[in-house]
Write a protein that holds these residues in place. Structure first.
Motif, PDB file in Angstrom:
ATOM      1  N   ALA A  24       0.838  -1.207   0.000  1.00  0.00           N
ATOM      2  CA  ALA A  24       0.000   0.000   0.000  1.00  0.00           C
ATOM      3  C   ALA A  24       0.867   1.249   0.000  1.00  0.00           C
ATOM      4  O   ALA A  24       0.564   2.228  -0.685  1.00  0.00           O
ATOM      5  CB  ALA A  24      -0.931  -0.005   1.214  1.00  0.00           C
ATOM      6  N   GLN A  25       1.959   1.209   0.754  1.00  0.00           N
ATOM      7  CA  GLN A  25       2.866   2.355   0.805  1.00  0.00           C
ATOM      8  C   GLN A  25       3.503   2.582  -0.565  1.00  0.00           C
ATOM      9  O   GLN A  25       3.566   3.719  -1.038  1.00  0.00           O
ATOM     10  CB  GLN A  25       3.940   2.129   1.858  1.00  0.00           C
ATOM     11  CG  GLN A  25       4.866   3.312   2.014  1.00  0.00           C
ATOM     12  CD  GLN A  25       5.978   3.055   3.017  1.00  0.00           C
ATOM     13  OE1 GLN A  25       6.427   1.925   3.161  1.00  0.00           O
ATOM     14  NE2 GLN A  25       6.403   4.082   3.697  1.00  0.00           N
ATOM     15  N   ARG A  26       3.940   1.529  -1.222  1.00  0.00           N
ATOM     16  CA  ARG A  26       4.519   1.672  -2.571  1.00  0.00           C
ATOM     17  C   ARG A  26       3.506   2.241  -3.540  1.00  0.00           C
ATOM     18  O   ARG A  26       3.827   3.111  -4.357  1.00  0.00           O
ATOM     19  CB  ARG A  26       5.033   0.316  -3.070  1.00  0.00           C
ATOM     20  CG  ARG A  26       6.319  -0.125  -2.430  1.00  0.00           C
ATOM     21  CD  ARG A  26       6.943  -1.302  -3.154  1.00  0.00           C
ATOM     22  NE  ARG A  26       6.027  -2.411  -3.346  1.00  0.00           N
ATOM     23  CZ  ARG A  26       5.845  -3.407  -2.481  1.00  0.00           C
ATOM     24  NH1 ARG A  26       6.514  -3.431  -1.360  1.00  0.00           N
ATOM     25  NH2 ARG A  26       5.007  -4.391  -2.750  1.00  0.00           N
ATOM     26  N   ARG A  27       2.254   1.779  -3.444  1.00  0.00           N
ATOM     27  CA  ARG A  27       1.195   2.285  -4.328  1.00  0.00           C
ATOM     28  C   ARG A  27       0.966   3.768  -4.088  1.00  0.00           C
ATOM     29  O   ARG A  27       0.856   4.552  -5.039  1.00  0.00           O
ATOM     30  CB  ARG A  27      -0.090   1.495  -4.073  1.00  0.00           C
ATOM     31  CG  ARG A  27      -1.234   1.915  -4.987  1.00  0.00           C
ATOM     32  CD  ARG A  27      -2.577   1.439  -4.484  1.00  0.00           C
ATOM     33  NE  ARG A  27      -2.866   2.088  -3.218  1.00  0.00           N
ATOM     34  CZ  ARG A  27      -3.272   1.461  -2.121  1.00  0.00           C
ATOM     35  NH1 ARG A  27      -3.448   0.173  -2.116  1.00  0.00           N
ATOM     36  NH2 ARG A  27      -3.498   2.138  -1.008  1.00  0.00           N
ATOM     37  N   ASP A  28       0.903   4.162  -2.818  1.00  0.00           N
ATOM     38  CA  ASP A  28       0.671   5.572  -2.483  1.00  0.00           C
ATOM     39  C   ASP A  28       1.826   6.454  -2.933  1.00  0.00           C
ATOM     40  O   ASP A  28       1.611   7.557  -3.444  1.00  0.00           O
ATOM     41  CB  ASP A  28       0.444   5.733  -0.985  1.00  0.00           C
ATOM     42  CG  ASP A  28      -0.872   5.114  -0.518  1.00  0.00           C
ATOM     43  OD1 ASP A  28      -1.726   4.804  -1.376  1.00  0.00           O
ATOM     44  OD2 ASP A  28      -1.023   4.948   0.699  1.00  0.00           O
ATOM     45  N   ILE A  29       3.050   5.984  -2.757  1.00  0.00           N
ATOM     46  CA  ILE A  29       4.219   6.754  -3.193  1.00  0.00           C
ATOM     47  C   ILE A  29       4.235   6.883  -4.705  1.00  0.00           C
ATOM     48  O   ILE A  29       4.546   7.949  -5.245  1.00  0.00           O
ATOM     49  CB  ILE A  29       5.524   6.126  -2.655  1.00  0.00           C
ATOM     50  CG1 ILE A  29       5.596   6.330  -1.138  1.00  0.00           C
ATOM     51  CG2 ILE A  29       6.746   6.711  -3.350  1.00  0.00           C
ATOM     52  CD1 ILE A  29       6.739   5.594  -0.467  1.00  0.00           C
ATOM     53  N   HIS A  30       3.866   5.813  -5.397  1.00  0.00           N
ATOM     54  CA  HIS A  30       3.809   5.869  -6.855  1.00  0.00           C
ATOM     55  C   HIS A  30       2.779   6.895  -7.319  1.00  0.00           C
ATOM     56  O   HIS A  30       3.071   7.717  -8.202  1.00  0.00           O
ATOM     57  CB  HIS A  30       3.465   4.485  -7.416  1.00  0.00           C
ATOM     58  CG  HIS A  30       3.276   4.477  -8.887  1.00  0.00           C
ATOM     59  ND1 HIS A  30       4.330   4.563  -9.770  1.00  0.00           N
ATOM     60  CD2 HIS A  30       2.162   4.422  -9.653  1.00  0.00           C
ATOM     61  CE1 HIS A  30       3.860   4.556 -11.011  1.00  0.00           C
ATOM     62  NE2 HIS A  30       2.557   4.475 -10.961  1.00  0.00           N
ATOM     63  N   ALA A  31       1.595   6.867  -6.707  1.00  0.00           N
ATOM     64  CA  ALA A  31       0.545   7.822  -7.082  1.00  0.00           C
ATOM     65  C   ALA A  31       0.984   9.253  -6.788  1.00  0.00           C
ATOM     66  O   ALA A  31       0.752  10.160  -7.595  1.00  0.00           O
ATOM     67  CB  ALA A  31      -0.749   7.492  -6.338  1.00  0.00           C
ATOM     68  N   GLU A  37       4.926  14.615 -10.883  1.00  0.00           N
ATOM     69  CA  GLU A  37       5.449  14.692 -12.258  1.00  0.00           C
ATOM     70  C   GLU A  37       4.501  15.435 -13.184  1.00  0.00           C
ATOM     71  O   GLU A  37       4.940  16.082 -14.133  1.00  0.00           O
ATOM     72  CB  GLU A  37       5.714  13.284 -12.798  1.00  0.00           C
ATOM     73  CG  GLU A  37       6.893  12.606 -12.140  1.00  0.00           C
ATOM     74  CD  GLU A  37       7.024  11.148 -12.508  1.00  0.00           C
ATOM     75  OE1 GLU A  37       6.070  10.559 -13.078  1.00  0.00           O
ATOM     76  OE2 GLU A  37       8.094  10.573 -12.211  1.00  0.00           O
ATOM     77  N   ARG A  38       3.201  15.351 -12.930  1.00  0.00           N
ATOM     78  CA  ARG A  38       2.213  16.066 -13.744  1.00  0.00           C
ATOM     79  C   ARG A  38       2.110  17.529 -13.362  1.00  0.00           C
ATOM     80  O   ARG A  38       1.412  18.301 -14.027  1.00  0.00           O
ATOM     81  CB  ARG A  38       0.840  15.407 -13.590  1.00  0.00           C
ATOM     82  CG  ARG A  38       0.712  14.089 -14.313  1.00  0.00           C
ATOM     83  CD  ARG A  38      -0.736  13.646 -14.410  1.00  0.00           C
ATOM     84  NE  ARG A  38      -1.417  13.665 -13.136  1.00  0.00           N
ATOM     85  CZ  ARG A  38      -1.567  12.615 -12.328  1.00  0.00           C
ATOM     86  NH1 ARG A  38      -1.074  11.455 -12.678  1.00  0.00           N
ATOM     87  NH2 ARG A  38      -2.216  12.735 -11.192  1.00  0.00           N
ATOM     88  N   GLY A  39       2.769  17.929 -12.267  1.00  0.00           N
ATOM     89  CA  GLY A  39       2.738  19.316 -11.854  1.00  0.00           C
ATOM     90  C   GLY A  39       1.600  19.671 -10.925  1.00  0.00           C
ATOM     91  O   GLY A  39       1.336  20.848 -10.671  1.00  0.00           O
ATOM     92  N   ALA A  40       0.920  18.645 -10.394  1.00  0.00           N
ATOM     93  CA  ALA A  40      -0.207  18.892  -9.504  1.00  0.00           C
ATOM     94  C   ALA A  40       0.244  19.239  -8.086  1.00  0.00           C
ATOM     95  O   ALA A  40      -0.564  19.738  -7.296  1.00  0.00           O
ATOM     96  CB  ALA A  40      -1.122  17.664  -9.468  1.00  0.00           C
ATOM     97  N   LEU A  41       1.507  18.977  -7.764  1.00  0.00           N
ATOM     98  CA  LEU A  41       2.042  19.265  -6.434  1.00  0.00           C
ATOM     99  C   LEU A  41       3.296  20.115  -6.547  1.00  0.00           C
ATOM    100  O   LEU A  41       4.080  19.953  -7.482  1.00  0.00           O
ATOM    101  CB  LEU A  41       2.409  17.964  -5.700  1.00  0.00           C
ATOM    102  CG  LEU A  41       1.306  16.952  -5.452  1.00  0.00           C
ATOM    103  CD1 LEU A  41       1.887  15.661  -4.911  1.00  0.00           C
ATOM    104  CD2 LEU A  41       0.296  17.525  -4.482  1.00  0.00           C
ATOM    105  N   TYR A  46       5.108  17.861  -2.246  1.00  0.00           N
ATOM    106  CA  TYR A  46       5.593  16.510  -2.549  1.00  0.00           C
ATOM    107  C   TYR A  46       6.519  16.004  -1.443  1.00  0.00           C
ATOM    108  O   TYR A  46       6.349  14.886  -0.945  1.00  0.00           O
ATOM    109  CB  TYR A  46       6.314  16.503  -3.900  1.00  0.00           C
ATOM    110  CG  TYR A  46       6.952  15.180  -4.244  1.00  0.00           C
ATOM    111  CD1 TYR A  46       6.171  14.081  -4.595  1.00  0.00           C
ATOM    112  CD2 TYR A  46       8.331  15.027  -4.242  1.00  0.00           C
ATOM    113  CE1 TYR A  46       6.749  12.865  -4.919  1.00  0.00           C
ATOM    114  CE2 TYR A  46       8.916  13.820  -4.566  1.00  0.00           C
ATOM    115  CZ  TYR A  46       8.126  12.739  -4.908  1.00  0.00           C
ATOM    116  OH  TYR A  46       8.705  11.540  -5.229  1.00  0.00           O
ATOM    117  N   ALA A  47       7.463  16.837  -1.027  1.00  0.00           N
ATOM    118  CA  ALA A  47       8.417  16.426   0.005  1.00  0.00           C
ATOM    119  C   ALA A  47       7.708  16.141   1.328  1.00  0.00           C
ATOM    120  O   ALA A  47       8.014  15.150   2.001  1.00  0.00           O
ATOM    121  CB  ALA A  47       9.475  17.511   0.197  1.00  0.00           C
ATOM    122  N   ALA A  48       6.760  16.974   1.695  1.00  0.00           N
ATOM    123  CA  ALA A  48       6.048  16.784   2.959  1.00  0.00           C
ATOM    124  C   ALA A  48       5.214  15.502   2.936  1.00  0.00           C
ATOM    125  O   ALA A  48       5.234  14.724   3.894  1.00  0.00           O
ATOM    126  CB  ALA A  48       5.152  17.987   3.234  1.00  0.00           C
TER     127      ALA A  48
END
Length: 57
Positions: A24-31, A37-41, A46-48
């Motif tokens: 689940a953690q890997r999935r969340d980090i990937h999302a 990468e899309r510029g939404a954050l 992102y760092a936080a």
């Protein structure tokens, strides 16, 4: 003598939960990374969030 079929399987529910949590953690980090990468954050957002997901703070 240990059962060879069960030799690779985790016996403890804790190990199963840990694997699920890691997945689940890997999935969340990937999302999160995809959003970044899309510029939404922003870099700071992102760092936080990445630190929170990894348990760093």
């Amino acid at each position: 003598m240990p059962d060879p079929v069960r030799a690779d399987r985790p016996d403890q529910p804790d190990q199963v939960r840990r694997s699920a949590r890691n997945a689940a953690q890997r999935r969340d980090i990937h999302a999160l990374t995809r959003q970044y990468e899309r510029g939404a954050l922003t870099d700071a957002e992102y760092a936080a969030e990445l630190a929170r997901l990894r348990g760093d703070g």
